[in-house]
Design a protein around this motif. Structure first.
Motif, PDB file in Angstrom:
ATOM      1  N   GLY A 141       5.321  -5.794   0.904  1.00 57.83           N
ATOM      2  CA  GLY A 141       4.920  -6.844  -0.027  1.00 57.83           C
ATOM      3  C   GLY A 141       3.696  -7.599   0.466  1.00 57.83           C
ATOM      4  O   GLY A 141       3.685  -8.830   0.452  1.00 57.83           O
ATOM      5  N   LEU A 142       2.670  -6.868   0.894  1.00 57.61           N
ATOM      6  CA  LEU A 142       1.494  -7.495   1.502  1.00 57.61           C
ATOM      7  C   LEU A 142       0.520  -8.080   0.494  1.00 57.61           C
ATOM      8  O   LEU A 142      -0.502  -8.646   0.873  1.00 57.61           O
ATOM      9  CB  LEU A 142       0.787  -6.499   2.424  1.00 57.61           C
ATOM     10  N   GLY A 143       0.798  -7.940  -0.799  1.00 55.57           N
ATOM     11  CA  GLY A 143       0.047  -8.677  -1.807  1.00 55.57           C
ATOM     12  C   GLY A 143      -1.377  -8.207  -2.009  1.00 55.57           C
ATOM     13  O   GLY A 143      -1.753  -7.085  -1.646  1.00 55.57           O
TER      14      GLY A 143
ATOM     15  N   ALA B   1     -15.672  -6.841  -2.208  1.00 55.43           N
ATOM     16  CA  ALA B   1     -16.489  -5.681  -1.861  1.00 55.43           C
ATOM     17  C   ALA B   1     -17.231  -5.087  -3.048  1.00 55.43           C
ATOM     18  O   ALA B   1     -18.238  -4.390  -2.867  1.00 55.43           O
ATOM     19  CB  ALA B   1     -15.608  -4.604  -1.220  1.00 55.43           C
ATOM     20  N   ALA B   2     -16.760  -5.343  -4.265  1.00 49.85           N
ATOM     21  CA  ALA B   2     -17.328  -4.666  -5.436  1.00 49.85           C
ATOM     22  C   ALA B   2     -18.732  -5.149  -5.780  1.00 49.85           C
ATOM     23  O   ALA B   2     -19.541  -4.383  -6.314  1.00 49.85           O
ATOM     24  CB  ALA B   2     -16.405  -4.846  -6.638  1.00 49.85           C
ATOM     25  N   VAL B   3     -19.042  -6.400  -5.475  1.00 48.86           N
ATOM     26  CA  VAL B   3     -20.350  -6.971  -5.815  1.00 48.86           C
ATOM     27  C   VAL B   3     -21.050  -7.395  -4.523  1.00 48.86           C
ATOM     28  O   VAL B   3     -20.472  -8.144  -3.719  1.00 48.86           O
ATOM     29  CB  VAL B   3     -20.184  -8.184  -6.754  1.00 48.86           C
ATOM     30  N   PRO B   4     -22.285  -6.955  -4.307  1.00 47.23           N
ATOM     31  CA  PRO B   4     -23.000  -7.327  -3.082  1.00 47.23           C
ATOM     32  C   PRO B   4     -23.135  -8.838  -2.937  1.00 47.23           C
ATOM     33  O   PRO B   4     -23.343  -9.556  -3.918  1.00 47.23           O
ATOM     34  CB  PRO B   4     -24.383  -6.676  -3.275  1.00 47.23           C
ATOM     35  N   GLY B   5     -22.977  -9.304  -1.720  1.00 48.84           N
ATOM     36  CA  GLY B   5     -23.167 -10.719  -1.425  1.00 48.84           C
ATOM     37  C   GLY B   5     -21.930 -11.572  -1.512  1.00 48.84           C
ATOM     38  O   GLY B   5     -21.922 -12.694  -0.986  1.00 48.84           O
ATOM     39  N   VAL B   6     -20.878 -11.081  -2.153  1.00 46.95           N
ATOM     40  CA  VAL B   6     -19.661 -11.895  -2.286  1.00 46.95           C
ATOM     41  C   VAL B   6     -19.064 -12.195  -0.909  1.00 46.95           C
ATOM     42  O   VAL B   6     -18.705 -13.338  -0.597  1.00 46.95           O
ATOM     43  CB  VAL B   6     -18.622 -11.201  -3.195  1.00 46.95           C
TER      44      VAL B   6
ATOM     45  N   ARG C 139      -8.040  -6.837  -4.827  1.00 39.82           N
ATOM     46  CA  ARG C 139      -7.841  -5.586  -4.109  1.00 39.82           C
ATOM     47  C   ARG C 139      -6.648  -5.753  -3.173  1.00 39.82           C
ATOM     48  O   ARG C 139      -6.277  -6.880  -2.830  1.00 39.82           O
ATOM     49  CB  ARG C 139      -9.088  -5.201  -3.307  1.00 39.82           C
ATOM     50  N   VAL C 140      -6.056  -4.649  -2.772  1.00 43.32           N
ATOM     51  CA  VAL C 140      -4.915  -4.692  -1.864  1.00 43.32           C
ATOM     52  C   VAL C 140      -5.336  -4.130  -0.510  1.00 43.32           C
ATOM     53  O   VAL C 140      -6.327  -3.401  -0.414  1.00 43.32           O
ATOM     54  CB  VAL C 140      -3.721  -3.880  -2.428  1.00 43.32           C
ATOM     55  N   PRO C 141      -4.598  -4.472   0.568  1.00 36.53           N
ATOM     56  CA  PRO C 141      -4.939  -3.933   1.881  1.00 36.53           C
ATOM     57  C   PRO C 141      -4.864  -2.405   1.887  1.00 36.53           C
ATOM     58  O   PRO C 141      -4.055  -1.813   1.158  1.00 36.53           O
ATOM     59  CB  PRO C 141      -3.874  -4.533   2.794  1.00 36.53           C
TER      60      PRO C 141
ATOM     61  N   GLU D 190      -5.099   4.271  -8.050  1.00 40.58           N
ATOM     62  CA  GLU D 190      -6.540   4.172  -7.831  1.00 40.58           C
ATOM     63  C   GLU D 190      -6.951   2.829  -7.234  1.00 40.58           C
ATOM     64  O   GLU D 190      -8.054   2.703  -6.681  1.00 40.58           O
ATOM     65  CB  GLU D 190      -7.291   4.393  -9.154  1.00 40.58           C
ATOM     66  N   ARG D 191      -6.077   1.848  -7.274  1.00 47.49           N
ATOM     67  CA  ARG D 191      -6.374   0.540  -6.693  1.00 47.49           C
ATOM     68  C   ARG D 191      -5.710   0.339  -5.339  1.00 47.49           C
ATOM     69  O   ARG D 191      -5.786  -0.734  -4.754  1.00 47.49           O
ATOM     70  CB  ARG D 191      -5.931  -0.567  -7.654  1.00 47.49           C
ATOM     71  N   GLY D 192      -5.052   1.383  -4.820  1.00 47.31           N
ATOM     72  CA  GLY D 192      -4.423   1.296  -3.511  1.00 47.31           C
ATOM     73  C   GLY D 192      -3.019   0.740  -3.517  1.00 47.31           C
ATOM     74  O   GLY D 192      -2.420   0.535  -2.452  1.00 47.31           O
ATOM     75  N   ARG D 193      -2.440   0.500  -4.703  1.00 49.70           N
ATOM     76  CA  ARG D 193      -1.081  -0.025  -4.789  1.00 49.70           C
ATOM     77  C   ARG D 193      -0.064   1.103  -4.634  1.00 49.70           C
ATOM     78  O   ARG D 193      -0.297   2.225  -5.101  1.00 49.70           O
ATOM     79  CB  ARG D 193      -0.870  -0.740  -6.123  1.00 49.70           C
ATOM     80  N   VAL D 194       1.069   0.801  -4.018  1.00 52.44           N
ATOM     81  CA  VAL D 194       2.114   1.806  -3.800  1.00 52.44           C
ATOM     82  C   VAL D 194       2.741   2.185  -5.130  1.00 52.44           C
ATOM     83  O   VAL D 194       3.222   1.317  -5.877  1.00 52.44           O
ATOM     84  CB  VAL D 194       3.183   1.261  -2.835  1.00 52.44           C
ATOM     85  N   VAL D 195       2.757   3.467  -5.443  1.00 51.64           N
ATOM     86  CA  VAL D 195       3.369   3.951  -6.675  1.00 51.64           C
ATOM     87  C   VAL D 195       4.880   4.030  -6.456  1.00 51.64           C
ATOM     88  O   VAL D 195       5.353   4.631  -5.482  1.00 51.64           O
ATOM     89  CB  VAL D 195       2.816   5.325  -7.079  1.00 51.64           C
ATOM     90  N   THR D 196       5.647   3.425  -7.359  1.00 50.86           N
ATOM     91  CA  THR D 196       7.089   3.343  -7.179  1.00 50.86           C
ATOM     92  C   THR D 196       7.847   4.131  -8.246  1.00 50.86           C
ATOM     93  O   THR D 196       7.308   4.441  -9.314  1.00 50.86           O
ATOM     94  CB  THR D 196       7.572   1.885  -7.243  1.00 50.86           C
ATOM     95  N   ASP D 197       9.105   4.415  -7.941  1.00 53.23           N
ATOM     96  CA  ASP D 197       9.999   4.965  -8.951  1.00 53.23           C
ATOM     97  C   ASP D 197      10.649   3.804  -9.698  1.00 53.23           C
ATOM     98  O   ASP D 197      10.282   2.637  -9.511  1.00 53.23           O
ATOM     99  CB  ASP D 197      11.033   5.915  -8.324  1.00 53.23           C
TER     100      ASP D 197
END
Length: 397
Positions: free
Chosen positions: A110-112, A118-123, A241-243, A255-262
């Motif tokens: 549950g690391l949130g 990272a998506a936009v330069p300078g952020v 984004r997720v860790p 595609e966003r790095g989230r754990v796919v669950t049943d």
């Protein structure tokens, strides 16, 4: 180690957000008198971060300190402070930043999530975020020292709206600009959106929809059309984004790095790992759930109930959740509450003004009382999470 301890089933919960704490307290409350299961919660801080109030912290307002050790006192659950650096599902271990290695039989991931810097330069280099109390405090210090000038809030979603309204109300001498691709409140019923628009106008927030930030600069932002908007401070609320830890561990992620669950919230690739809250890609009949406190707490509850059923030799039951409302604060004494269908589509029922502000404060922004009630549950008790439609397992027996 005595024989009882040797037989204990070790549950490791990563992250003490809304979902992780819900899972921890549910498990501990339901098993504290049995002794067959041990729950360990891993989190960097001893204080719970109430993310729904970070826009208040960012404007220098005091919020209640919530001690995780005090909440866990008497439950049997243990808090281990540390940042998770690696997960090894094969060995069933987790490494934290002081090089300790913790073993588990069942893991609750549950690391949130955090702002996507990272998506936009300078952020990363030039923008403030609301990822935690330290980030919010940095912005608070900056705002308090300005005395004038312009503040840009990048992202016209609900986090951006709440932050822009709070800054404008707290610092009327500042010019606040809210920039985003979409109109604020675009998914709301026209009555709710009209109130939101009027509140932002009353507070002096300049809304610029249909624009895209191409780059964040040291003193403002550059838009996709090449124009610039000057600002003494930029707050970034656009996207999350997720860790990368789950993907690095070999868990199946989206595609966003989230754990796919049943359907029971178990990882589809590693069934001894449960994923909850923003870290999980949980599919319902209407699509994949989006991250909110409203949905996060029930995922933690259900993961706990599923774990107890599996430990007892039973099959876990499917998780079913429907949204109920979208509360949005517009400063301290104004808000709009959009009631929704289970798929999060807007209904015609709307609360506005002081009534909505009181509703939001009572239902959405005060989880501590809910956690305290969970702590007192009997082993077969049921839990009604705030602000959602959740099909519950009523007993673990």
């Amino acid at each position: 180690m005595n024989a009882t301890a040797a037989r204990r089933h070790e549950v490791l919960v990563l992250g003490a957000g809304y979902a992780g704490l819900s899972a921890t307290i549910q498990l501990a409350a339901r098993t504290r008198k049995r002794g067959h299961l041990r729950v360990t919660l891993v989190n960097p801080y001893e204080t719970f971060t109430e993310r729904l109030r970070l826009h208040m912290t960012a404007t220098g307002q005091e919020t209640a300190a919530m001690s995780i050790p005090e909440l866990l006192d008497g439950t049997g659950a243990v808090l281990v402070r540390g940042w998770v650096t690696a997960v090894d599902p094969g060995a069933r271990t987790v490494r934290i930043d002081d090089d300790r290695v913790l073993r588990y039989d069942t893991l609750v991931y549950g690391l949130g999530s955090a702002a996507d810097t990272a998506a936009v330069p300078g952020v990363e280099d030039h923008a403030y975020t609301l990822d935690g109390p330290e980030d919010a405090a940095l912005l608070a210090d900056r705002l308090a020292g300005l005395g004038g000038g312009s503040v840009v809030v990048g992202g016209s979603g609900l986090t951006g709206v709440e932050a822009a309204a709070e800054i404008a109300e707290r610092y009327p001498e500042l010019r606040v600009e809210l920039l985003g691709r979409r109109e604020p409140g675009a998914d709301m019923h026209p009555k709710a959106k009209a109130h939101l628009d009027a509140a932002l106008a009353r507070l002096g927030v300049r809304v610029r929809a249909g624009v895209e930030v191409a780059k964040v600069l040291p003193h403002g932002v550059e838009l996709a059309d090449g124009s610039t908007v000057q600002a003494a401070a930029v707050l970034w609320t656009s996207g999350t984004r997720v860790p990368p830890l789950a993907a690095a561990a070999g868990l199946t992620v989206d595609e966003r790095g989230r754990v796919v669950t049943d359907s029971a919230l178990r990882s589809v690739s590693h069934p001894d790992v449960y994923a909850v809250g923003d870290a999980a890609a949980i599919r319902q009949g209407y699509g994949v759930m989006h991250g909110t406190c409203q949905g996060g707490m029930p995922t933690g509850v259900h993961a706990a109930l599923s774990i107890l059923r599996v430990v007892a030799g039973k099959e876990p039951r499917p998780f079913r959740f429907g949204y109920y409302h979208t509360p949005v604060s517009l400063g301290r004494n104004d808000a709009v509450v959009q009631f929704t269908r289970p798929d999060d589509g807007p209904r015609r029922i709307v609360l506005t003004g002081r009534r909505a502000a009181k509703y939001k404060e009572t239902v959405s922004a005060a989880p501590w009382a809910t956690f305290a009630r969970m702590k007192k549950l009997p082993a077969s008790g049921a839990f009604w999470p705030h602000g959602g439609r959740y099909t519950r397992t009523r007993s673990t027996k």
